[in-house]
Design a protein around this motif. Structure first.
Motif, PDB file in Angstrom:
ATOM      1  N   ALA A 264       0.793  -1.281  -0.097  1.00 16.33           N
ATOM      2  CA  ALA A 264      -0.010  -0.087  -0.099  1.00 16.33           C
ATOM      3  C   ALA A 264       0.942   1.317  -0.003  1.00 16.33           C
ATOM      4  CB  ALA A 264      -0.905   0.021   1.210  1.00 16.33           C
ATOM      5  N   THR A 265       0.077   2.319  -0.442  1.00 20.39           N
ATOM      6  CA  THR A 265       1.137   3.631  -0.237  1.00 20.39           C
ATOM      7  C   THR A 265       0.269   4.146   1.143  1.00 20.39           C
ATOM      8  OG1 THR A 265      -0.873   4.621  -1.579  1.00 20.39           O
ATOM      9  CG2 THR A 265       1.325   4.296  -2.615  1.00 20.39           C
ATOM     10  N   ALA A 266       1.219   5.140   1.628  1.00 16.82           N
ATOM     11  CA  ALA A 266       1.085   5.647   3.140  1.00 16.82           C
ATOM     12  C   ALA A 266      -0.166   6.188   3.274  1.00 16.82           C
ATOM     13  CB  ALA A 266       2.340   6.585   3.282  1.00 16.82           C
ATOM     14  N   VAL A 267      -0.606   7.272   2.552  1.00 12.53           N
ATOM     15  CA  VAL A 267      -1.607   8.110   2.953  1.00 12.53           C
ATOM     16  C   VAL A 267      -2.587   7.916   1.605  1.00 12.53           C
ATOM     17  CG1 VAL A 267      -2.729  10.328   3.494  1.00 12.53           C
ATOM     18  CG2 VAL A 267      -0.429   9.304   4.391  1.00 12.53           C
ATOM     19  N   PRO A 268      -3.884   7.502   1.852  1.00  8.35           N
ATOM     20  CA  PRO A 268      -4.486   7.080   3.096  1.00  8.35           C
ATOM     21  C   PRO A 268      -4.583   5.722   3.355  1.00  8.35           C
ATOM     22  CG  PRO A 268      -6.226   7.542   1.401  1.00  8.35           C
ATOM     23  CD  PRO A 268      -5.116   8.008   0.957  1.00  8.35           C
TER      24      PRO A 268
ATOM     25  N   LEU B 219       0.356  27.205 -21.701  1.00  7.34           N
ATOM     26  CA  LEU B 219       0.731  26.484 -20.390  1.00  7.34           C
ATOM     27  C   LEU B 219       2.078  25.558 -20.907  1.00  7.34           C
ATOM     28  CD1 LEU B 219      -2.423  25.469 -18.413  1.00  7.34           C
ATOM     29  CD2 LEU B 219      -0.971  27.557 -18.062  1.00  7.34           C
ATOM     30  N   LYS B 220       3.238  25.648 -20.144  1.00  4.17           N
ATOM     31  CA  LYS B 220       4.161  24.442 -20.509  1.00  4.17           C
ATOM     32  C   LYS B 220       4.241  23.329 -19.411  1.00  4.17           C
ATOM     33  CE  LYS B 220       7.078  28.261 -22.284  1.00  4.17           C
ATOM     34  NZ  LYS B 220       8.418  29.315 -21.941  1.00  4.17           N
ATOM     35  N   PHE B 221       3.873  22.091 -20.114  1.00  5.43           N
ATOM     36  CA  PHE B 221       3.644  20.962 -19.166  1.00  5.43           C
ATOM     37  C   PHE B 221       4.827  20.178 -19.127  1.00  5.43           C
ATOM     38  CE2 PHE B 221      -0.688  21.945 -20.802  1.00  5.43           C
ATOM     39  CZ  PHE B 221      -1.411  21.704 -19.594  1.00  5.43           C
ATOM     40  N   ARG B 222       5.378  19.893 -17.909  1.00  5.79           N
ATOM     41  CA  ARG B 222       6.132  18.904 -17.417  1.00  5.79           C
ATOM     42  C   ARG B 222       5.665  17.414 -16.883  1.00  5.79           C
ATOM     43  NH1 ARG B 222      10.496  20.623 -14.159  1.00  5.79           N
ATOM     44  NH2 ARG B 222       9.162  22.224 -13.284  1.00  5.79           N
ATOM     45  N   GLU B 223       6.121  16.339 -17.139  1.00  2.00           N
ATOM     46  CA  GLU B 223       5.765  15.229 -16.472  1.00  2.00           C
ATOM     47  C   GLU B 223       6.662  14.628 -15.602  1.00  2.00           C
ATOM     48  OE1 GLU B 223       4.546  12.541 -19.470  1.00  2.00           O
ATOM     49  OE2 GLU B 223       3.189  14.058 -20.348  1.00  2.00           O
ATOM     50  N   LEU B 224       6.386  14.420 -14.345  1.00  2.00           N
ATOM     51  CA  LEU B 224       7.352  14.211 -13.377  1.00  2.00           C
ATOM     52  C   LEU B 224       6.474  12.787 -12.574  1.00  2.00           C
ATOM     53  CD1 LEU B 224       8.234  17.353 -11.405  1.00  2.00           C
ATOM     54  CD2 LEU B 224       9.546  15.984 -12.989  1.00  2.00           C
ATOM     55  N   ASP B 225       7.237  11.948 -11.981  1.00  3.08           N
ATOM     56  CA  ASP B 225       6.652  10.852 -11.148  1.00  3.08           C
ATOM     57  C   ASP B 225       5.793  11.460 -10.161  1.00  3.08           C
ATOM     58  OD1 ASP B 225       7.182   7.783 -10.159  1.00  3.08           O
ATOM     59  OD2 ASP B 225       7.236   9.116  -8.206  1.00  3.08           O
ATOM     60  N   SER B 226       4.786  10.796  -9.773  1.00  2.00           N
ATOM     61  CA  SER B 226       3.667  11.437  -8.813  1.00  2.00           C
ATOM     62  C   SER B 226       4.158  11.561  -7.595  1.00  2.00           C
ATOM     63  CB  SER B 226       2.568  10.384  -8.893  1.00  2.00           C
ATOM     64  OG  SER B 226       1.783  10.343 -10.069  1.00  2.00           O
ATOM     65  N   ALA B 227       5.165  11.016  -7.146  1.00  2.26           N
ATOM     66  CA  ALA B 227       5.632  11.141  -5.746  1.00  2.26           C
ATOM     67  C   ALA B 227       6.475  12.372  -5.669  1.00  2.26           C
ATOM     68  CB  ALA B 227       6.349  10.027  -5.180  1.00  2.26           C
ATOM     69  N   MET B 228       7.010  12.860  -6.558  1.00  2.00           N
ATOM     70  CA  MET B 228       7.807  14.218  -6.740  1.00  2.00           C
ATOM     71  C   MET B 228       7.156  15.440  -6.681  1.00  2.00           C
ATOM     72  SD  MET B 228      11.027  13.200  -6.664  1.00  2.00           S
ATOM     73  CE  MET B 228      11.699  15.077  -7.189  1.00  2.00           C
ATOM     74  N   LEU B 229       5.913  15.336  -7.297  1.00  2.00           N
ATOM     75  CA  LEU B 229       5.027  16.652  -7.303  1.00  2.00           C
ATOM     76  C   LEU B 229       4.766  17.378  -6.193  1.00  2.00           C
ATOM     77  CD1 LEU B 229       2.410  15.040  -9.982  1.00  2.00           C
ATOM     78  CD2 LEU B 229       4.208  16.353 -10.408  1.00  2.00           C
ATOM     79  N   PRO B 230       4.482  17.030  -4.953  1.00  2.00           N
ATOM     80  CA  PRO B 230       4.663  17.943  -3.692  1.00  2.00           C
ATOM     81  C   PRO B 230       5.972  18.382  -3.514  1.00  2.00           C
ATOM     82  CG  PRO B 230       3.394  15.686  -3.314  1.00  2.00           C
ATOM     83  CD  PRO B 230       4.105  15.556  -4.696  1.00  2.00           C
ATOM     84  N   ARG B 231       6.826  17.812  -4.007  1.00  2.00           N
ATOM     85  CA  ARG B 231       8.485  18.360  -3.555  1.00  2.00           C
ATOM     86  C   ARG B 231       8.787  19.687  -4.336  1.00  2.00           C
ATOM     87  NH1 ARG B 231      11.232  12.279  -3.647  1.00  2.00           N
ATOM     88  NH2 ARG B 231       9.554  11.117  -2.427  1.00  2.00           N
TER      89      ARG B 231
ATOM     90  N   THR C  33      -4.179  12.920  -4.464  1.00  2.00           N
ATOM     91  CA  THR C  33      -4.700  13.163  -3.130  1.00  2.00           C
ATOM     92  C   THR C  33      -3.886  12.618  -2.084  1.00  2.00           C
ATOM     93  OG1 THR C  33      -6.932  13.984  -3.402  1.00  2.00           O
ATOM     94  CG2 THR C  33      -6.598  13.130  -1.324  1.00  2.00           C
ATOM     95  N   ASN C  34      -3.233  11.267  -2.171  1.00  2.00           N
ATOM     96  CA  ASN C  34      -2.561  10.555  -1.147  1.00  2.00           C
ATOM     97  C   ASN C  34      -1.371  11.295  -1.035  1.00  2.00           C
ATOM     98  OD1 ASN C  34      -2.108   9.762  -3.818  1.00  2.00           O
ATOM     99  ND2 ASN C  34      -0.730   8.200  -2.781  1.00  2.00           N
ATOM    100  N   TYR C  35      -0.600  11.870  -2.174  1.00  2.00           N
ATOM    101  CA  TYR C  35       0.651  12.438  -1.946  1.00  2.00           C
ATOM    102  C   TYR C  35       0.498  13.976  -1.178  1.00  2.00           C
ATOM    103  CZ  TYR C  35       2.951   8.742  -4.498  1.00  2.00           C
ATOM    104  OH  TYR C  35       3.233   7.336  -4.678  1.00  2.00           O
ATOM    105  N   ALA C  36      -0.856  14.425  -1.751  1.00  2.00           N
ATOM    106  CA  ALA C  36      -0.900  15.976  -1.231  1.00  2.00           C
ATOM    107  C   ALA C  36      -1.177  15.626   0.267  1.00  2.00           C
ATOM    108  CB  ALA C  36      -2.531  16.293  -1.871  1.00  2.00           C
ATOM    109  N   LEU C  37      -2.013  14.862   0.608  1.00  2.00           N
ATOM    110  CA  LEU C  37      -2.221  14.766   2.130  1.00  2.00           C
ATOM    111  C   LEU C  37      -0.939  14.398   3.047  1.00  2.00           C
ATOM    112  CD1 LEU C  37      -5.528  12.395   2.158  1.00  2.00           C
ATOM    113  CD2 LEU C  37      -5.204  14.905   2.938  1.00  2.00           C
ATOM    114  N   ASP C  38      -0.069  13.539   2.329  1.00  2.00           N
ATOM    115  CA  ASP C  38       1.157  13.312   2.910  1.00  2.00           C
ATOM    116  C   ASP C  38       2.113  14.427   2.810  1.00  2.00           C
ATOM    117  OD1 ASP C  38       2.621  10.999   3.999  1.00  2.00           O
ATOM    118  OD2 ASP C  38       3.701  10.693   2.347  1.00  2.00           O
TER     119      ASP C  38
END
Length: 264
Positions: A33-37, A172-184, A196-201
């Motif tokens: 599982a991923t951490a949150v939620p 808009l200039k789009f860049r694609e990153l791994d989902s876990a990197m986006l909040p960082r 949302t799981n990464y946003a909450l985390d």
């Protein structure tokens, strides 16, 4: 003399322990599982299942690939982290046949910015980051289409890509990153489309911080997923029942206050 007598006894003990292992395994279920939620929700059902004689071994991952890879390789029994479009894309790309067991919750996907208070305030040529996996990539673009920021050729296409954008008034200039990197990278970009799981985390509150968010009728339900060979296993079905019980529904409502919604 006593030393020599102990050796056969020790070997017999080890053999008995080995023989007993399948019985122990039959009372255990390994869940990726991923951490949150997801892991937090599993923590709610863990004591419930323990009272029923089933031990959950929850293994937490911070990416969306390993939980499926390890399920295919039979290193875990089931996983709980993904939506149906993501699962479909994984099965298609890896030529696997993982299957849904039951839908548990919905995480409305959101658009976030540290620099701007609204999508209208985005400047021309704004730097926008979106997930790089096919399912969430499309989900981000569909959300921006519904918010009126871009126009997609077919917004019902669950696997739309940047090639399907037919209007982009703000360029808009789009860049694609791994989902876990986006909040960082949120502080470094104009807009980030975050699961949302990464946003909450990351300490974000989707219902308050998102500039745009999916509606409550989002089709992106998070599923408990298994292999064809074990989807009907009694332990898997026991977990599925617990994940859709009243305790989980009450926990989701109290803990996430609309940022996560039960799908049952």
């Amino acid at each position: 003399m006593k030393k020599y007598l102990l050796l056969p006894l020790l070997a017999a003990s080890l053999a008995l322990a080995a023989c007993g292992k399948p019985a122990d395994d039959s009372k255990k279920l390994v869940v990726a599982a991923t951490a949150v939620p997801h892991a937090e929700i599993l923590a709610v059902v863990k004591p419930i299942l323990e009272k029923e004689g089933l031990t959950l071994d929850v293994r937490v991952f911070n990416d969306y690939v390993q939980p499926n890879d390890q399920l295919v390789q039979k290193q875990v029994d089931v996983n709980y982290f993904q939506t149906e479009p993501y699962l479909d894309a994984y099965n298609r790309d890896r030529k696997t046949d993982l299957v849904k067991v039951i839908g548990v919750h919905i995480e409305p996907f959101g658009a976030y910015s540290r620099r701007f208070k609204s999508l209208d305030a985005l400047p021309n040529g704004a730097d926008v980051v979106i997930p790089n996996d096919p399912s969430n990539n499309s989900r981000a673009l569909i959300l921006l289409h519904k918010a009126g920021v871009i126009t997609l050729k077919d917004p019902t296409n669950a696997l739309a890509t940047q090639r399907d954008i037919i209007a982009n008034p703000k360029q808009l200039k789009f860049r694609e990153l791994d989902s876990a990197m986006l909040p960082r990278v949120l502080d470094q970009v104009d807009l980030a489309l975050i699961n949302t799981n990464y946003a909450l985390d990351a300490g974000l509150n989707p219902t308050e911080d998102a500039l745009a968010i999916e509606s409550k009728d989002s089709p992106y339900v998070n599923f408990l997923v298994a292999r064809p060979d074990n989807k009907d296993d009694a332990r898997v079905q026991q977990l599925a029942k617990a994940l859709t019980g009243p305790e989980v529904k009450a926990f989701i409502a109290e803990k996430y206050k609309g940022a996560v919604l039960p799908a049952f």
